[in-house]
Design a protein around this motif. Structure first.
Motif, PDB file in Angstrom:
ATOM      1  N   UNK A  50      20.763  -9.363  23.699  1.00  0.00           N
ATOM      2  CA  UNK A  50      22.288  -9.591  23.741  1.00  0.00           C
ATOM      3  C   UNK A  50      22.241 -10.824  22.700  1.00  0.00           C
ATOM      4  N   UNK A  51      22.984 -10.904  21.506  1.00  0.00           N
ATOM      5  CA  UNK A  51      23.130 -11.694  20.674  1.00  0.00           C
ATOM      6  C   UNK A  51      24.526 -12.418  21.048  1.00  0.00           C
ATOM      7  N   UNK A  52      24.147 -13.752  21.065  1.00  0.00           N
ATOM      8  CA  UNK A  52      25.765 -14.616  21.357  1.00  0.00           C
ATOM      9  C   UNK A  52      25.953 -15.460  20.317  1.00  0.00           C
ATOM     10  N   UNK A  53      27.217 -15.671  20.079  1.00  0.00           N
ATOM     11  CA  UNK A  53      28.036 -16.523  18.874  1.00  0.00           C
ATOM     12  C   UNK A  53      28.882 -17.320  19.612  1.00  0.00           C
ATOM     13  N   UNK A  54      29.109 -18.487  19.459  1.00  0.00           N
ATOM     14  CA  UNK A  54      29.972 -19.468  20.268  1.00  0.00           C
ATOM     15  C   UNK A  54      30.225 -19.150  21.457  1.00  0.00           C
ATOM     16  N   UNK A  55      29.175 -18.995  22.315  1.00  0.00           N
ATOM     17  CA  UNK A  55      29.046 -18.724  23.676  1.00  0.00           C
ATOM     18  C   UNK A  55      29.666 -17.508  24.320  1.00  0.00           C
ATOM     19  N   UNK A  56      29.704 -16.515  23.286  1.00  0.00           N
ATOM     20  CA  UNK A  56      30.310 -15.403  23.414  1.00  0.00           C
ATOM     21  C   UNK A  56      29.262 -14.059  23.257  1.00  0.00           C
ATOM     22  N   UNK A  57      29.366 -12.816  23.979  1.00  0.00           N
ATOM     23  CA  UNK A  57      28.425 -11.701  23.493  1.00  0.00           C
ATOM     24  C   UNK A  57      28.871 -11.358  21.978  1.00  0.00           C
ATOM     25  N   UNK A  58      28.230 -11.416  21.093  1.00  0.00           N
ATOM     26  CA  UNK A  58      28.706 -10.899  19.786  1.00  0.00           C
ATOM     27  C   UNK A  58      28.071  -9.466  19.324  1.00  0.00           C
ATOM     28  N   UNK A  59      27.031  -9.075  19.885  1.00  0.00           N
ATOM     29  CA  UNK A  59      26.361  -7.818  19.521  1.00  0.00           C
ATOM     30  C   UNK A  59      25.135  -7.626  20.966  1.00  0.00           C
TER      31      UNK A  59
END
Length: 78
Positions: A50-59
């Motif tokens: 799971x890739x996270x960006x700004x505390x959200x799942x991005x990918x």
């Protein structure tokens, strides 16, 4: 009994159950989600990311990512 540990602090308010399908960890995630209803939760299978960006799942990629919601585990990916 739910095993609880502090994480690395990279993401806030997220419960992660690793090896989710392999360890048949549905009850563990259900209990943790019930104990902390204000937190997001995911169960992550082996060979999954799971890739996270700004505390959200991005990918997401891999075998399976689940979320406990409304009294059941739901497959989020694939």
């Amino acid at each position: 009994m739910v095993q609880q540990r502090n994480g690395l602090g990279l993401v806030e308010d997220l419960i992660v159950a690793v090896h989710f399908s392999e360890w048949q960890d549905q009850d563990h995630l259900k209990q943790a989600a019930s104990n902390f209803p204000q937190h997001r939760n995911v169960g992550i299978d082996e060979q999954t990311g799971v890739y996270l960006l700004n505390n959200a799942m991005a990918k997401m990629e891999g075998k399976g990512i689940y979320q406990y919601k409304h009294d059941k585990s739901t497959l989020l990916y694939p």
